[in-house]
Design a protein around this motif. Structure first.
Motif, PDB file in Angstrom:
ATOM      1  N   ASN A 232      21.704  52.537  -0.575  1.00  0.00           N
ATOM      2  CA  ASN A 232      22.122  53.730  -0.496  1.00  0.00           C
ATOM      3  C   ASN A 232      22.236  54.532   0.994  1.00  0.00           C
ATOM      4  O   ASN A 232      22.481  55.081   1.663  1.00  0.00           O
ATOM      5  CB  ASN A 232      20.817  55.240  -0.495  1.00  0.00           C
ATOM      6  N   SER A 233      22.950  52.985   1.434  1.00  0.00           N
ATOM      7  CA  SER A 233      23.164  52.478   2.665  1.00  0.00           C
ATOM      8  C   SER A 233      24.858  52.343   2.820  1.00  0.00           C
ATOM      9  O   SER A 233      24.846  51.315   1.421  1.00  0.00           O
ATOM     10  CB  SER A 233      22.510  52.259   3.786  1.00  0.00           C
ATOM     11  N   ALA A 234      25.362  52.743   3.318  1.00  0.00           N
ATOM     12  CA  ALA A 234      27.282  52.048   3.777  1.00  0.00           C
ATOM     13  C   ALA A 234      27.267  50.394   3.603  1.00  0.00           C
ATOM     14  O   ALA A 234      27.176  49.934   3.240  1.00  0.00           O
ATOM     15  CB  ALA A 234      27.388  53.163   4.698  1.00  0.00           C
ATOM     16  N   TYR A 235      25.861  50.567   5.090  1.00  0.00           N
ATOM     17  CA  TYR A 235      25.414  48.821   5.438  1.00  0.00           C
ATOM     18  C   TYR A 235      25.639  48.444   4.002  1.00  0.00           C
ATOM     19  O   TYR A 235      25.987  46.583   3.957  1.00  0.00           O
ATOM     20  CB  TYR A 235      24.091  48.509   6.126  1.00  0.00           C
ATOM     21  N   GLN A 236      24.459  48.006   3.045  1.00  0.00           N
ATOM     22  CA  GLN A 236      24.288  47.482   1.835  1.00  0.00           C
ATOM     23  C   GLN A 236      25.697  47.621   0.937  1.00  0.00           C
ATOM     24  O   GLN A 236      25.499  46.088   0.474  1.00  0.00           O
ATOM     25  CB  GLN A 236      23.379  48.595   1.016  1.00  0.00           C
ATOM     26  N   VAL A 237      26.427  48.581   1.477  1.00  0.00           N
ATOM     27  CA  VAL A 237      27.270  48.508   0.206  1.00  0.00           C
ATOM     28  C   VAL A 237      28.831  46.873   0.716  1.00  0.00           C
ATOM     29  O   VAL A 237      29.256  46.884   0.233  1.00  0.00           O
ATOM     30  CB  VAL A 237      28.182  49.913   0.748  1.00  0.00           C
ATOM     31  N   ILE A 238      29.164  47.525   2.201  1.00  0.00           N
ATOM     32  CA  ILE A 238      29.835  46.605   2.864  1.00  0.00           C
ATOM     33  C   ILE A 238      29.314  45.445   3.721  1.00  0.00           C
ATOM     34  O   ILE A 238      29.625  44.002   2.227  1.00  0.00           O
ATOM     35  CB  ILE A 238      29.633  47.156   4.351  1.00  0.00           C
ATOM     36  N   SER A 239      27.995  45.018   2.780  1.00  0.00           N
ATOM     37  CA  SER A 239      27.128  43.664   2.666  1.00  0.00           C
ATOM     38  C   SER A 239      27.852  43.106   1.183  1.00  0.00           C
ATOM     39  O   SER A 239      28.500  41.717   1.332  1.00  0.00           O
ATOM     40  CB  SER A 239      26.420  43.505   3.072  1.00  0.00           C
ATOM     41  N   ALA A 240      27.537  43.463   0.322  1.00  0.00           N
ATOM     42  CA  ALA A 240      27.590  43.398  -1.185  1.00  0.00           C
ATOM     43  C   ALA A 240      28.949  43.163  -1.694  1.00  0.00           C
ATOM     44  O   ALA A 240      29.637  42.380  -2.283  1.00  0.00           O
ATOM     45  CB  ALA A 240      27.262  44.511  -2.341  1.00  0.00           C
ATOM     46  N   ALA A 241      30.059  44.194  -0.580  1.00  0.00           N
ATOM     47  CA  ALA A 241      31.610  44.225  -0.796  1.00  0.00           C
ATOM     48  C   ALA A 241      31.773  42.679  -0.468  1.00  0.00           C
ATOM     49  O   ALA A 241      32.699  42.514  -0.845  1.00  0.00           O
ATOM     50  CB  ALA A 241      32.025  45.110  -0.496  1.00  0.00           C
ATOM     51  N   ASN A 242      31.067  42.423   0.791  1.00  0.00           N
ATOM     52  CA  ASN A 242      32.398  41.100   1.553  1.00  0.00           C
ATOM     53  C   ASN A 242      30.981  40.076   0.355  1.00  0.00           C
ATOM     54  O   ASN A 242      32.516  39.345   1.175  1.00  0.00           O
ATOM     55  CB  ASN A 242      31.263  41.687   2.710  1.00  0.00           C
ATOM     56  N   GLU A 243      30.492  40.111   0.037  1.00  0.00           N
ATOM     57  CA  GLU A 243      29.599  38.738  -0.564  1.00  0.00           C
ATOM     58  C   GLU A 243      30.746  38.801  -2.001  1.00  0.00           C
ATOM     59  O   GLU A 243      30.395  38.211  -2.352  1.00  0.00           O
ATOM     60  CB  GLU A 243      28.443  38.563  -0.852  1.00  0.00           C
ATOM     61  N   SER A 244      31.450  39.946  -2.437  1.00  0.00           N
ATOM     62  CA  SER A 244      31.816  39.473  -3.978  1.00  0.00           C
ATOM     63  C   SER A 244      33.652  39.634  -4.229  1.00  0.00           C
ATOM     64  O   SER A 244      34.108  39.460  -2.979  1.00  0.00           O
ATOM     65  CB  SER A 244      31.868  41.649  -4.360  1.00  0.00           C
ATOM     66  N   ASP A 245      33.857  39.287  -5.260  1.00  0.00           N
ATOM     67  CA  ASP A 245      35.543  39.192  -5.369  1.00  0.00           C
ATOM     68  C   ASP A 245      36.174  40.372  -5.597  1.00  0.00           C
ATOM     69  O   ASP A 245      37.216  40.884  -5.689  1.00  0.00           O
ATOM     70  CB  ASP A 245      35.187  38.358  -7.210  1.00  0.00           C
ATOM     71  N   GLY A 246      35.350  41.495  -5.586  1.00  0.00           N
ATOM     72  CA  GLY A 246      36.217  42.583  -5.494  1.00  0.00           C
ATOM     73  C   GLY A 246      35.789  43.995  -6.954  1.00  0.00           C
ATOM     74  O   GLY A 246      34.491  43.425  -7.008  1.00  0.00           O
TER      75      GLY A 246
END
Length: 179
Positions: free
Chosen positions: A31-45
Motif C-alpha cells: 500500500n505504499s510507494a516505498y514498498q513498491v520501489i524497494s521491491a522493484a529495485n530488487e527484481s529483474d522487472g
C-alpha cells in the motif's frame, strides 16, 4: 513480477487473489510507494499495477522512481484517467473486469519481454578469457611490428573487423595467423 499497490491493502490483496486464480504467481501486494520501489529495485522487472494515489505518493511520482525494467498499469476512475498524461502508462478504468485485466497484463509482459530483448541485443557480449588473450596478443603483435600504441592497435583491429564483417576475435585470429 507483478507489484500491486493500492492505498487500502485489502484492495491489493483482492486483486492478487484474482490474478493468482488466473495463473499469475509472482505477486506482491502493498500500500505504499516505498514498498513498491524497494521491491522493484530488487527484481529483474515486471509490472506495477497501482491506484491513482498511494499512502505516500501519487502514481506519476512513483512512475519516475521505477527501474526501466518495469511498466505501470494505472487503475482508476474514468475521471482520474483523463488526467493521466504519461504516454508510457497503461490505464484501465474502474471497475476492472478480470478478462480486461488479464489481457492487458499479458500484452504488457509481451511488450516488456520484447523491449528487454531489443536492449540486450545492443549490449556488448562478454568475452571469454581466451578471447581476451587472443585480442591482446594481436594488439601486442601490431604494437611491436607496426610501432602502434595500444589504442591505435585496438582501433586498427576494430576497423579491420568492421570492414571485413568479422567479429573482433576472428579479426585478431587472422592478424595472428599472418605473423
Amino acid at each position: 513480477m507483478i507489484i500491486i499497490a493500492f492505498p487500502k491493502l485489502d484492495d491489493a490483496k483482492k486483486l492478487k487473489n484474482v490474478l493468482n486464480r488466473n495463473g499469475y504467481n509472482d505477486i506482491l501486494a502493498c500500500n505504499s510507494a516505498y514498498q513498491v520501489i524497494s521491491a522493484a529495485n530488487e527484481s529483474d522487472g515486471g509490472v506495477v499495477l497501482c491506484g491513482y494515489r498511494l499512502t505516500d505518493m501519487h502514481y506519476s511520482e512513483l512512475y519516475n522512481y521505477l527501474p526501466r525494467e518495469f511498466r505501470m498499469l494505472l487503475v482508476a476512475s474514468p475521471a482520474k484517467l483523463e488526467e493521466c498524461l504519461i504516454g508510457d502508462i497503461m490505464c484501465l478504468s474502474m471497475p476492472v473486469h478480470t478478462d480486461e485485466l488479464v489481457n492487458t497484463l499479458e500484452l504488457m509482459f509481451m511488450e516488456l519481454t520484447h523491449s528487454l530483448r531489443r536492449q540486450q541485443k545492443y549490449l556488448p557480449k562478454k568475452r571469454t578469457e581466451q578471447e581476451k588473450r587472443t585480442i591482446d596478443k594481436a594488439k601486442a603483435l601490431l604494437m611491436e611490428r607496426n610501432h602502434m600504441s595500444e589504442e591505435e592497435a585496438h582501433k586498427y583491429i576494430q576497423k579491420l573487423s568492421m570492414d571485413s564483417g568479422n567479429n573482433l576475435v576472428e579479426t585478431a585470429e587472422m592478424i595472428l595467423a599472418f605473423d
